[in-house]
Design a protein around this motif. Structure first.
Motif, PDB file in Angstrom:
ATOM      1  N   GLU A  61       0.826  -1.209   0.000  1.00  0.00           N
ATOM      2  CA  GLU A  61       0.000   0.000   0.000  1.00  0.00           C
ATOM      3  C   GLU A  61       0.861   1.259   0.000  1.00  0.00           C
ATOM      4  O   GLU A  61       1.777   1.401   0.807  1.00  0.00           O
ATOM      5  N   GLY A  62       0.591   2.156  -0.922  1.00  0.00           N
ATOM      6  CA  GLY A  62       1.288   3.431  -0.963  1.00  0.00           C
ATOM      7  C   GLY A  62       2.607   3.404  -1.701  1.00  0.00           C
ATOM      8  O   GLY A  62       3.233   4.440  -1.879  1.00  0.00           O
ATOM      9  N   ALA A  63       3.050   2.218  -2.105  1.00  0.00           N
ATOM     10  CA  ALA A  63       4.324   2.129  -2.837  1.00  0.00           C
ATOM     11  C   ALA A  63       4.043   2.106  -4.335  1.00  0.00           C
ATOM     12  O   ALA A  63       3.087   1.487  -4.780  1.00  0.00           O
ATOM     13  N   PRO A  64       4.868   2.760  -5.097  1.00  0.00           N
ATOM     14  CA  PRO A  64       4.687   2.718  -6.550  1.00  0.00           C
ATOM     15  C   PRO A  64       5.140   1.364  -7.089  1.00  0.00           C
ATOM     16  O   PRO A  64       5.938   0.665  -6.461  1.00  0.00           O
ATOM     17  N   LEU A  65       4.610   0.993  -8.213  1.00  0.00           N
ATOM     18  CA  LEU A  65       5.133  -0.178  -8.912  1.00  0.00           C
ATOM     19  C   LEU A  65       6.474   0.191  -9.522  1.00  0.00           C
ATOM     20  O   LEU A  65       6.716   1.354  -9.832  1.00  0.00           O
ATOM     21  N   SER A  67       0.235 -11.829 -14.657  1.00  0.00           N
ATOM     22  CA  SER A  67       0.911 -10.590 -14.294  1.00  0.00           C
ATOM     23  C   SER A  67       1.800 -10.839 -13.080  1.00  0.00           C
ATOM     24  O   SER A  67       1.458 -11.636 -12.200  1.00  0.00           O
ATOM     25  N   ILE A  68       2.940 -10.163 -13.055  1.00  0.00           N
ATOM     26  CA  ILE A  68       3.788 -10.140 -11.870  1.00  0.00           C
ATOM     27  C   ILE A  68       4.196  -8.695 -11.644  1.00  0.00           C
ATOM     28  O   ILE A  68       4.491  -7.968 -12.589  1.00  0.00           O
ATOM     29  N   ARG A  69       4.172  -8.308 -10.377  1.00  0.00           N
ATOM     30  CA  ARG A  69       4.523  -6.936 -10.022  1.00  0.00           C
ATOM     31  C   ARG A  69       5.495  -6.912  -8.856  1.00  0.00           C
ATOM     32  O   ARG A  69       5.465  -7.785  -7.985  1.00  0.00           O
ATOM     33  N   PHE A  70       6.321  -5.891  -8.850  1.00  0.00           N
ATOM     34  CA  PHE A  70       7.256  -5.644  -7.755  1.00  0.00           C
ATOM     35  C   PHE A  70       7.093  -4.195  -7.304  1.00  0.00           C
ATOM     36  O   PHE A  70       6.908  -3.298  -8.128  1.00  0.00           O
ATOM     37  N   SER A  71       7.202  -3.995  -5.990  1.00  0.00           N
ATOM     38  CA  SER A  71       7.160  -2.657  -5.403  1.00  0.00           C
ATOM     39  C   SER A  71       8.363  -2.505  -4.482  1.00  0.00           C
ATOM     40  O   SER A  71       8.853  -3.482  -3.926  1.00  0.00           O
ATOM     41  N   PRO A  72       8.814  -1.273  -4.297  1.00  0.00           N
ATOM     42  CA  PRO A  72       9.923  -1.059  -3.362  1.00  0.00           C
ATOM     43  C   PRO A  72       9.423  -1.138  -1.918  1.00  0.00           C
ATOM     44  O   PRO A  72       8.306  -0.726  -1.600  1.00  0.00           O
ATOM     45  N   ALA A  73      10.256  -1.706  -1.072  1.00  0.00           N
ATOM     46  CA  ALA A  73       9.956  -1.775   0.359  1.00  0.00           C
ATOM     47  C   ALA A  73      11.243  -1.458   1.107  1.00  0.00           C
ATOM     48  O   ALA A  73      12.321  -1.340   0.505  1.00  0.00           O
ATOM     49  N   VAL A  74      11.103  -1.327   2.398  1.00  0.00           N
ATOM     50  CA  VAL A  74      12.255  -1.011   3.233  1.00  0.00           C
ATOM     51  C   VAL A  74      12.105  -1.735   4.567  1.00  0.00           C
ATOM     52  O   VAL A  74      10.987  -1.937   5.055  1.00  0.00           O
ATOM     53  N   ALA A  75      13.228  -2.144   5.139  1.00  0.00           N
ATOM     54  CA  ALA A  75      13.254  -2.748   6.476  1.00  0.00           C
ATOM     55  C   ALA A  75      14.340  -2.024   7.254  1.00  0.00           C
ATOM     56  O   ALA A  75      15.527  -2.238   7.015  1.00  0.00           O
ATOM     57  N   ASP A  76      13.913  -1.144   8.135  1.00  0.00           N
ATOM     58  CA  ASP A  76      14.848  -0.362   8.958  1.00  0.00           C
ATOM     59  C   ASP A  76      16.020   0.191   8.155  1.00  0.00           C
ATOM     60  O   ASP A  76      17.187  -0.012   8.486  1.00  0.00           O
ATOM     61  N   GLY A  77      15.696   0.867   7.056  1.00  0.00           N
ATOM     62  CA  GLY A  77      16.701   1.537   6.246  1.00  0.00           C
ATOM     63  C   GLY A  77      17.297   0.706   5.132  1.00  0.00           C
ATOM     64  O   GLY A  77      18.017   1.237   4.293  1.00  0.00           O
ATOM     65  N   HIS A  78      17.025  -0.582   5.088  1.00  0.00           N
ATOM     66  CA  HIS A  78      17.543  -1.460   4.028  1.00  0.00           C
ATOM     67  C   HIS A  78      16.503  -1.585   2.919  1.00  0.00           C
ATOM     68  O   HIS A  78      15.371  -2.012   3.162  1.00  0.00           O
ATOM     69  N   ALA A  79      16.893  -1.242   1.706  1.00  0.00           N
ATOM     70  CA  ALA A  79      15.989  -1.351   0.561  1.00  0.00           C
ATOM     71  C   ALA A  79      15.813  -2.815   0.174  1.00  0.00           C
ATOM     72  O   ALA A  79      16.758  -3.603   0.210  1.00  0.00           O
ATOM     73  N   LEU A  80      14.593  -3.166  -0.171  1.00  0.00           N
ATOM     74  CA  LEU A  80      14.285  -4.496  -0.672  1.00  0.00           C
ATOM     75  C   LEU A  80      13.097  -4.404  -1.600  1.00  0.00           C
ATOM     76  O   LEU A  80      12.521  -3.323  -1.775  1.00  0.00           O
ATOM     77  N   LEU A  81      12.741  -5.513  -2.214  1.00  0.00           N
ATOM     78  CA  LEU A  81      11.588  -5.567  -3.112  1.00  0.00           C
ATOM     79  C   LEU A  81      10.483  -6.387  -2.482  1.00  0.00           C
ATOM     80  O   LEU A  81      10.752  -7.400  -1.835  1.00  0.00           O
ATOM     81  N   ALA A  82       9.245  -5.951  -2.701  1.00  0.00           N
ATOM     82  CA  ALA A  82       8.078  -6.744  -2.335  1.00  0.00           C
ATOM     83  C   ALA A  82       7.503  -7.301  -3.636  1.00  0.00           C
ATOM     84  O   ALA A  82       7.121  -6.534  -4.518  1.00  0.00           O
ATOM     85  N   LEU A  83       7.508  -8.606  -3.768  1.00  0.00           N
ATOM     86  CA  LEU A  83       6.970  -9.250  -4.957  1.00  0.00           C
ATOM     87  C   LEU A  83       5.490  -9.501  -4.743  1.00  0.00           C
ATOM     88  O   LEU A  83       5.078 -10.037  -3.730  1.00  0.00           O
ATOM     89  N   GLY A  84       4.716  -9.099  -5.703  1.00  0.00           N
ATOM     90  CA  GLY A  84       3.311  -9.444  -5.643  1.00  0.00           C
ATOM     91  C   GLY A  84       2.412  -8.348  -6.150  1.00  0.00           C
ATOM     92  O   GLY A  84       2.795  -7.181  -6.175  1.00  0.00           O
ATOM     93  N   PRO A  85       1.295  -8.781  -6.583  1.00  0.00           N
ATOM     94  CA  PRO A  85       0.975 -10.195  -6.700  1.00  0.00           C
ATOM     95  C   PRO A  85       1.511 -10.821  -7.984  1.00  0.00           C
ATOM     96  O   PRO A  85       1.722 -10.136  -8.980  1.00  0.00           O
ATOM     97  N   LEU A  86       1.725 -12.131  -7.908  1.00  0.00           N
ATOM     98  CA  LEU A  86       1.937 -12.967  -9.080  1.00  0.00           C
ATOM     99  C   LEU A  86       0.574 -13.577  -9.351  1.00  0.00           C
ATOM    100  O   LEU A  86       0.018 -14.252  -8.481  1.00  0.00           O
ATOM    101  N   THR A  87       0.025 -13.313 -10.505  1.00  0.00           N
ATOM    102  CA  THR A  87      -1.338 -13.733 -10.799  1.00  0.00           C
ATOM    103  C   THR A  87      -1.401 -14.419 -12.151  1.00  0.00           C
ATOM    104  O   THR A  87      -0.845 -13.925 -13.125  1.00  0.00           O
ATOM    105  N   VAL A  88      -2.114 -15.547 -12.181  1.00  0.00           N
ATOM    106  CA  VAL A  88      -2.400 -16.234 -13.435  1.00  0.00           C
ATOM    107  C   VAL A  88      -3.903 -16.491 -13.469  1.00  0.00           C
ATOM    108  O   VAL A  88      -4.492 -16.918 -12.473  1.00  0.00           O
ATOM    109  N   ASP A  89      -4.508 -16.194 -14.615  1.00  0.00           N
ATOM    110  CA  ASP A  89      -5.933 -16.448 -14.786  1.00  0.00           C
ATOM    111  C   ASP A  89      -6.210 -17.908 -14.418  1.00  0.00           C
ATOM    112  O   ASP A  89      -5.524 -18.813 -14.915  1.00  0.00           O
ATOM    113  N   PRO A  90      -7.174 -18.161 -13.529  1.00  0.00           N
ATOM    114  CA  PRO A  90      -7.445 -19.539 -13.101  1.00  0.00           C
ATOM    115  C   PRO A  90      -7.692 -20.512 -14.261  1.00  0.00           C
ATOM    116  O   PRO A  90      -7.330 -21.685 -14.169  1.00  0.00           O
TER     117      PRO A  90
END
Length: 168
Positions: A41-45, A62-85
């Protein structure tokens, strides 16, 4: 099984509505309450890391990644990974994962986290986050909180509360 004429390409702005419909079909209305959604929430793709899968002109994944942070360390949040059922179990999710992870490595990212099934994501190198190392902004089954170091030492020193990184 017939081979699909699958096209994996970077997500385009005009894909947004089709992706939203895909998420609704795959995850339903309760998806917005999940911790994985709250994390992003609130992070750009990150457009250079977001991919779609098409069969002809039909968007099936579709697969999406957003930037995240853990106490000053940059990381990626993967999701969602979605495939039509209706297109599941045809390798589409695997193709999207490989495209996204390859792009993230090439861009120099060090660590990616997600909430998902270990039996599925293990094939890509994901493992459970060690207990107490990272904390998400909501409840999650610890066995489903996974990470993958994309580079040597990508997880070293990364700990703390994980949150979306807005304003990039």
């Amino acid at each position: 099984m017939t081979a699909l004429p699958l096209d994996i390409r970077q997500e385009r702005p005009e894909d947004a509505q089709a992706i939203e419909r895909l998420h609704a079909r795959a995850f339903g209305p309760g998806r917005f309450a999940r911790t994985a959604y709250r994390l992003r929430e609130g992070a750009p793709l990150l457009p250079e890391l977001c991919f779609t899968a098409l069969v002809g002109t039909y968007l099936v994944g579709s697969i999406r990644f957003s930037p995240a942070v853990a106490d000053g360390h940059a990381l990626l949040a993967l999701g969602p990974l979605t495939v039509d059922p209706s297109f599941s179990s045809r390798g589409i999710g695997c193709s999207l994962m490989n495209a996204g992870l390859d792009a993230a490595r090439a861009a120099g990212h060090g660590l990616v986290v997600l909430v998902g099934d270990l039996p599925y994501y293990r094939r890509f190198g994901f493992s459970p986050v060690p207990m107490g190392r990272l904390v998400l902004p909501g409840p999650v089954d610890p066995a489903r909180f996974l990470w993958l170091a994309l580079s040597e030492g990508g997880a070293e020193g990364v700990s703390g509360n994980v949150s979306a990184r807005a304003g990039l």
